[in-house]
Design a protein around this motif. Structure first.
Motif, PDB file in Angstrom:
ATOM      1  N   UNK A 282       0.755  -1.257   0.000  1.00  0.00           N
ATOM      2  CA  UNK A 282       0.000   0.000   0.000  1.00  0.00           C
ATOM      3  C   UNK A 282       0.780   1.299   0.000  1.00  0.00           C
ATOM      4  N   UNK A 283       1.994   1.332  -0.528  1.00  0.00           N
ATOM      5  CA  UNK A 283       2.773   2.567  -0.567  1.00  0.00           C
ATOM      6  C   UNK A 283       3.971   2.521   0.366  1.00  0.00           C
ATOM      7  N   UNK A 284       3.966   1.531   1.286  1.00  0.00           N
ATOM      8  CA  UNK A 284       5.040   1.503   2.285  1.00  0.00           C
ATOM      9  C   UNK A 284       6.383   1.080   1.680  1.00  0.00           C
ATOM     10  N   UNK A 305      -1.489  -0.237  -6.620  1.00  0.00           N
ATOM     11  CA  UNK A 305      -2.657  -0.771  -7.329  1.00  0.00           C
ATOM     12  C   UNK A 305      -3.539  -1.484  -6.316  1.00  0.00           C
ATOM     13  N   UNK A 306      -4.303  -0.695  -5.571  1.00  0.00           N
ATOM     14  CA  UNK A 306      -5.078  -1.266  -4.476  1.00  0.00           C
ATOM     15  C   UNK A 306      -6.322  -1.947  -5.018  1.00  0.00           C
ATOM     16  N   UNK A 307      -7.006  -1.274  -5.929  1.00  0.00           N
ATOM     17  CA  UNK A 307      -8.209  -1.890  -6.504  1.00  0.00           C
ATOM     18  C   UNK A 307      -7.814  -2.689  -7.747  1.00  0.00           C
ATOM     19  N   UNK A 357      -5.301  -8.003   6.091  1.00  0.00           N
ATOM     20  CA  UNK A 357      -6.262  -8.211   7.169  1.00  0.00           C
ATOM     21  C   UNK A 357      -6.782  -6.901   7.722  1.00  0.00           C
ATOM     22  N   UNK A 358      -7.567  -6.901   8.767  1.00  0.00           N
ATOM     23  CA  UNK A 358      -7.980  -8.085   9.547  1.00  0.00           C
ATOM     24  C   UNK A 358      -9.000  -8.976   8.820  1.00  0.00           C
ATOM     25  N   UNK A 391      -2.296  -6.169  10.719  1.00  0.00           N
ATOM     26  CA  UNK A 391      -2.223  -5.440   9.456  1.00  0.00           C
ATOM     27  C   UNK A 391      -0.888  -4.713   9.289  1.00  0.00           C
ATOM     28  N   UNK A 392      -0.520  -3.912  10.312  1.00  0.00           N
ATOM     29  CA  UNK A 392       0.703  -3.115  10.227  1.00  0.00           C
ATOM     30  C   UNK A 392       1.928  -4.028  10.053  1.00  0.00           C
ATOM     31  N   UNK A 393       1.907  -5.130  10.785  1.00  0.00           N
ATOM     32  CA  UNK A 393       3.007  -6.089  10.741  1.00  0.00           C
ATOM     33  C   UNK A 393       3.127  -6.747   9.362  1.00  0.00           C
ATOM     34  N   UNK A 395       2.131  -5.436   6.538  1.00  0.00           N
ATOM     35  CA  UNK A 395       2.601  -4.393   5.618  1.00  0.00           C
ATOM     36  C   UNK A 395       4.125  -4.224   5.725  1.00  0.00           C
ATOM     37  N   UNK A 396       4.620  -4.107   6.959  1.00  0.00           N
ATOM     38  CA  UNK A 396       6.070  -3.914   7.178  1.00  0.00           C
ATOM     39  C   UNK A 396       6.873  -5.117   6.673  1.00  0.00           C
TER      40      UNK A 396
END
Lengths: 415, 415
Positions: A282-284, A305-307, A357-358, A391-393, A395-396
């Motif tokens: 998501x950009x991270x 490209x989220x969608x 997630x979640x 979620x954050x985990x 992504x990272x």
């Protein structure tokens, strides 16, 4: 040489602000061979501050304080310091002129609150703050010194680097202290510990080992202390050399090296460019690249490209692939990486697609399932990861794995 | 009711790890009406740990510890606890079976190190760790309790939320304690303080005010303490109502509300979608959106257009505009926002273009100059900001301003 760090502010105790100052100060002291005894956070109450001042100045020759020096009424560190050192506030014209200079163009006019910032305890040596309005105060204590600095991280860091640390190093003799950290990827802590236990047993007495696990990564820290810096460095180098045959394949970096920084360096050396196509990260992943100064030399850009419509419309992923395999699949993530190369004209690309997630998980693809692809103009590789919940985990870990594996692939010449 | 928080680990003192556990614990205790006395970080040395255990248990009825419970040799908290409580380690078969269950499928086989995790001090009550291998230990002290938890944040949080906090609330009577935080945007601290000084003077005795400045934002925290929760709530509500006529136009949120979360809620209510076109924010603006669960309902995606070729090739920005005005200009940032709407088919877009530094600045456009645009399908607005130096800071402030102003524009019906 021992130091105590104090941070002051109710916001720290009720957890509204995470104390990042102490870690930074600890790091700088440690590099200078000064060990930190304790870190203490206290509230903006005078009796609490006085109690901590007493304990720390009795214990440590060096006491460093940050926080509680703002112009507003809740900041009372200066009053507490006056009481502790049995002195009074006096107007300091040099500080006042610094405040004036600093605020010029930032505020319409200097107000009474700013004026109070030029009041300083009579018995201290004032160190000028060149990047803010609160002065730095250096006091003598029976055992050594106490230095009070602003709590705003950028101001504290500037004061420490340019004035406080150089003065401390001059004032106190220090023992050599070396830390080396080895970054290891993709192994559970207990397995790693078992795998290197003989090596750990064989370490010389001057070296201590610590395990610092974080999601998906473990840092092994070797700390060596003694009188001869050169001897310590040799001992640590030798220990690391002996570690390579055991776990060389999962070591991805050292010390404060960031894998994204190393990857950018590799790409610069090849005069190559890179782009990303990110779904679950998501950009991270892009942020990891663009947080490094000079990234623009190699990083062209990304499509988040989220969608699915952006995957198809912007990256050109075949909608049939998405329907057939789902967005979280080898086929789609590989097409995303190839799309990123095509539309940005880059030499390499990293792409991600997963379930952060979640919600959105299924039996077949639980939350934490992530596909990552790494592509060059004529080759694409991909791998599935299971990063668990949070979620954050997710992504990272996705962004980290994207960067670390790309670096390994380029180093090994596999891409 | 008073508590002390202790975090254990050399990594905290040498600043390799920032202590985020204490802030989180402080927040949860505070919500439960338990005030935190002090936060202390100590090293993995037994005598240091023993000294802190003594001081804190003498001072506070509640002492919460995290860290130092891993399976590796550098973790010595359990030994120190045994010594302090004059007890010994005994094998706990329930803990052992939890460790077995937890590790099943994660490691090939349970090893000796995992077995040591099932050894616990005889005199404590063991609380099971359902998300990791280190047990939670609850001890009685002369003044109250001491609880030792793992240092891994996810394990500590799970233990606190599901077991430790509920038990503490049951065991200790607490006074009502309320915190409300008001988020204010785009004003220097001293100006704000002057502007609301009469209001501050008029606050009732039960309310304390604190200013928490961070780059580009200030949080005003009202803390109220007393026996009657309802009365405190009314007093705080009244104070906030009185604040609105003074600074209502720069208030952008309350408490733990994140502006990106609020913006997503607004967009959901309108059944509208959004996209971004990021240059200097480099993916971080997208990350703000995608870090919120459920963002995919409104967030289509982004183009991180770092190079001018991506601005032109992917977003369709006229290269003539870039040549004439430069990439950091009203004209280009507005074209980027319109391009993002066009290629993603979204209702709204935010775009950014600026100089994050440390290099790339000029007299006319110094480092920190950022243009941001906000667009709907038929309108585009833009504004120039001067965010000063510090790459990370410019990136964060750009992304924050992008989100906060978009939210304000939608709320006021200006876009």
């Amino acid at each position: 040489m021992k130091a105590d760090i104090i941070t002051i502010g109710d916001e720290l105790l009720i957890g509204q602000v995470v104390d990042t100052n102490s870690a930074w100060i600890g790091q700088e002291l440690s590099k200078a061979g000064i060990s930190v005894h304790r870190i203490t956070s206290v509230s903006d109450k005078e009796d609490e501050i006085l109690a901590v001042l007493k304990e720390t100045t009795e214990r440590s020759p060096i006491v460093l304080i940050s926080g509680g020096l703002g112009p507003t009424k809740d900041d009372i560190t200066k009053a507490a310091l006056c009481r502790f050192f049995n002195t009074k506030l006096v107007f300091n014209s040099e500080v006042y002129s610094d405040v004036e200079t600093f605020l010029k163009g930032r505020v319409h006019s200097i107000n009474e609150l700013n004026r109070t910032q030029a009041m300083v305890p009579e018995s201290c040596t004032v160190i000028r703050n060149m990047v803010g309005t609160a002065p730095i105060m250096w006091f003598s204590t029976p055992k050594g010194v106490l230095v009070s600095m602003p709590g705003v991280p950028s101001e504290m860091k500037h004061a420490m680097s340019t004035e406080v640390l150089p003065r401390l190093i001059k004032a106190f003799p220090t023992e050599a202290l070396i830390h080396r950290t080895i970054h290891v990827f993709d192994i559970p802590e207990s397995i790693l510990a078992e795998h290197i236990s003989e090596w750990e047993e064989s370490l010389p007495d001057c070296i201590r080992l610590a395990y610092l696990p974080s999601p998906g990564k473990i840092r092994l820290r070797l700390s060596a202390k003694g009188s001869e810096r050169k001897q310590l460095e040799e001992a640590v180098d030798k220990a690391i050399d002996q570690l390579y045959p055991l776990i060389g394949d999962i070591i991805f970096g050292f010390d404060d090296q960031k894998p994204e920084e190393e990857l950018i360096r590799l790409l610069k050396a090849k005069s190559a460019t890179i782009a990303c196509a990110e779904s679950c990260s998501g950009g991270y992943l892009s942020h990891l690249f663009t947080s490094i100064p000079g990234a623009s030399e190699v990083f062209n850009g990304s499509v988040v490209a989220y969608s699915n419509s952006v995957k198809a419309g912007v990256l050109g992923v075949d909608t049939g692939l998405i329907e057939q395999h789902g967005a979280v699949s080898r086929e789609v993530v590989e097409a995303m990486a190839q799309g990123a190369i095509r539309i940005t004209g880059s030499d390499y690309a990293i792409s991600t697609s997963g379930i952060a997630g979640p919600t959105g998980g299924s039996d077949e693809k639980p939350v934490g399932t992530v596909w990552i692809a790494w592509a060059s103009k004529d080759k694409v590789l991909s791998r599935r990861f299971l990063f668990g919940k949070g979620r954050e985990r997710v992504i990272m870990r996705t962004a980290d794995a994207g960067v670390i594996v790309m670096k390994q692939l380029l180093e090994k010449g596999e891409l």
